[in-house]
Motif scaffolding. Structure first.
Motif, short mmCIF file in Angstrom:
data_model
loop_
_atom_site.label_atom_id
_atom_site.label_comp_id
_atom_site.label_asym_id
_atom_site.label_seq_id
_atom_site.Cartn_x
_atom_site.Cartn_y
_atom_site.Cartn_z
N VAL A 60 66.19 37.79 8.86
CA VAL A 60 65.11 38.05 9.82
C VAL A 60 64.52 36.74 10.35
CG1 VAL A 60 62.80 39.05 10.07
CG2 VAL A 60 64.57 40.29 8.83
N ALA A 61 64.38 35.75 9.46
CA ALA A 61 63.80 34.46 9.88
C ALA A 61 64.72 33.77 10.90
CB ALA A 61 63.59 33.57 8.66
N VAL A 62 66.03 33.77 10.63
CA VAL A 62 66.97 33.14 11.57
C VAL A 62 66.95 33.87 12.90
CG1 VAL A 62 69.42 32.71 12.00
CG2 VAL A 62 68.44 32.20 9.76
N TRP A 63 66.90 35.20 12.85
CA TRP A 63 66.87 35.99 14.09
C TRP A 63 65.59 35.70 14.89
CZ3 TRP A 63 63.19 39.80 15.18
CH2 TRP A 63 63.39 40.49 16.37
N ALA A 64 64.45 35.60 14.19
CA ALA A 64 63.18 35.34 14.88
C ALA A 64 63.19 33.95 15.51
CB ALA A 64 62.02 35.48 13.90
N VAL A 65 63.66 32.96 14.76
CA VAL A 65 63.68 31.59 15.30
C VAL A 65 64.61 31.50 16.49
CG1 VAL A 65 64.36 29.21 14.78
CG2 VAL A 65 63.03 30.52 13.11
N TYR A 66 65.78 32.14 16.41
CA TYR A 66 66.75 32.11 17.52
C TYR A 66 66.15 32.77 18.76
CZ TYR A 66 71.00 32.91 20.19
OH TYR A 66 71.93 32.93 21.19
N SER A 67 65.49 33.94 18.56
CA SER A 67 64.92 34.67 19.70
C SER A 67 63.83 33.87 20.38
CB SER A 67 64.36 36.02 19.23
OG SER A 67 65.36 36.79 18.63
N VAL A 68 62.96 33.26 19.58
CA VAL A 68 61.86 32.48 20.15
C VAL A 68 62.38 31.22 20.83
CG1 VAL A 68 59.81 31.13 19.56
CG2 VAL A 68 60.15 33.38 18.53
N ALA A 69 63.36 30.58 20.22
CA ALA A 69 63.86 29.32 20.77
C ALA A 69 64.60 29.52 22.09
CB ALA A 69 64.77 28.63 19.75
N HIS A 70 65.23 30.69 22.28
CA HIS A 70 66.02 30.92 23.49
C HIS A 70 65.29 31.76 24.52
CE1 HIS A 70 69.13 29.53 20.73
NE2 HIS A 70 69.86 29.25 21.80
N ASN A 71 64.01 32.04 24.31
CA ASN A 71 63.23 32.79 25.30
C ASN A 71 62.51 31.80 26.21
OD1 ASN A 71 61.53 34.44 26.77
ND2 ASN A 71 60.97 35.72 25.01
N GLU A 72 62.95 31.75 27.47
CA GLU A 72 62.40 30.76 28.40
C GLU A 72 60.93 31.02 28.74
OE1 GLU A 72 64.86 30.80 31.80
OE2 GLU A 72 66.59 29.87 30.79
N VAL B 70 57.03 23.09 28.91
CA VAL B 70 55.63 22.88 29.30
C VAL B 70 54.83 22.39 28.09
CG1 VAL B 70 53.55 23.99 30.19
CG2 VAL B 70 55.80 24.64 31.08
N MET B 71 55.07 22.99 26.94
CA MET B 71 54.38 22.54 25.73
C MET B 71 54.68 21.07 25.44
SD MET B 71 54.61 25.67 22.99
CE MET B 71 53.84 24.64 21.74
N GLY B 72 55.97 20.71 25.58
CA GLY B 72 56.34 19.32 25.32
C GLY B 72 55.69 18.36 26.31
N ARG B 73 55.52 18.83 27.56
CA ARG B 73 54.96 17.96 28.60
C ARG B 73 53.47 17.70 28.36
NH1 ARG B 73 55.04 20.95 33.81
NH2 ARG B 73 57.17 21.34 33.09
N TYR B 74 52.74 18.72 27.88
CA TYR B 74 51.29 18.57 27.72
C TYR B 74 50.85 18.33 26.27
CZ TYR B 74 50.68 20.22 32.51
OH TYR B 74 50.71 20.35 33.88
#
Length: 310
Positions: A36-48, A54-58
């Protein structure tokens, strides 16, 4: 004696071999949680739509860093006001004088019984109630007066709203800590000729700190997050700074996530500090271990007996 016991043992008796209990359920639960943790991290990381760019920029923008400084300043000032006021109110509440004790009870009742947001708003609009502050003799001459808006700036209003409210909660925490100390300690100090104030300062409060520190750490972490309420009176803390940015760029979600990330960083640092502070004041009673210490202790326990020893 040893040889006699061995001579009496029946020949061919099997040696007892201890086998650890297998916890198959734990392995299954760990596998499910990992999946579940791998699935959650993958989903969040690949959701544009999360807008990681934007977070990295500010993330380290000047406005955000300035807001973090304001948030930390508000938290520090409010907690100092809360701790000092809480100790004073707790001592007053325990006073045998009913007038002093009643005054403390009334303060705690009023400030703890109303929302902190309302108190911040009242301090922010204090000029509507009292347009000018004056210094002088009541019903007598006035030596100086000031505009309320000049004295109670939004930042000062935020500090007053948070700090005075926190003092009411800290008073109950400190009072509980003082009551946890055996009354015989205070009586013994009085028998030695100490005044009540000296006994409180040198005997009671040092022992009460072990009870007071843990909830005070929680209050500090809570205050860090509660300080975001000052955004309603336009204090440029972290949340208000982020609101200004997304009001201009319309990138609401990424910037709210950015603020959340910074709050997590700050609360994590405070949590580590709270841990070592609790361990310092709890020495002699119970020693708390860090995660690395617990991991090392578990590995040593799990090591088979006799392995690595001669």
């Amino acid at each position: 004696m040893t040889s006699l016991v061995k001579d009496n043992e029946p020949a061919g008796r099997p040696e007892i071999r201890a086998v650890p209990v297998r916890h198959y359920g734990r392995w299954v639960a760990a596998a499910l949680i990992l999946y579940v943790a791998v699935w959650a991290v993958y989903s969040v990381a690949h959701n544009e739509r999360f807008g990681w760019d934007v977070m990295g920029r500010y993330f380290t923008a000047d406005a955000v860093l300035s807001g973090i400084g304001t948030t930390l300043g508000l938290t520090a000032i409010a907690m100092v006001m809360g701790v000092v006021g809480g100790v004073l109110l707790a001592v007053m509440r325990l006073s045998p004088n009913p007038l002093i004790s009643g005054t403390s009870w009334l303060y705690i009742w009023a400030f703890r019984g109303t929302p902190v947001l309302v108190q911040i708003l009242l301090w922010g609009f204090i000029s509507a109630l009292i347009p000018r502050f004056s210094i002088g003799i009541p019903f007598g001459p006035t030596f100086a007066d000031f505009s309320a808006n000049a004295v109670i700036t939004p930042f000062v209003a935020g500090c007053l709203g948070l700090g005075l409210n926190e003092a009411a909660y800290m008073a109950e925490i400190v009072r509980a800590g003082i009551l946890s100390v055996d009354p015989g300690q205070d009586e013994a100090a009085c028998a030695l000729g100490m005044s009540r104030a000296k006994s409180m300062r040198r005997i009671v409060l040092p022992q009460a700190m072990r009870v007071i520190i843990p909830p005070t750490g929680n209050e500090t972490i809570s205050m860090l997050k509660t300080s975001s309420l000052v955004s309603v009176i336009a204090v440029a803390d972290l949340l208000y700074s982020v609101q200004i940015i997304y009001g201009r760029t319309y990138q609401t979600i990424p910037l709210l996530l950015l603020a959340s990330a910074w709050y997590l960083v700050m609360t994590s640092v405070l949590t580590v500090g709270q841990f070592y502070l609790e361990r310092y004041f709890g020495r002699g009673a119970a020693r708390r271990q860090t995660m690395l210490e617990r991991l090392w202790a578990n590995l040593r326990t799990a090591r088979p007996a006799g392995k690595g020893t001669r």
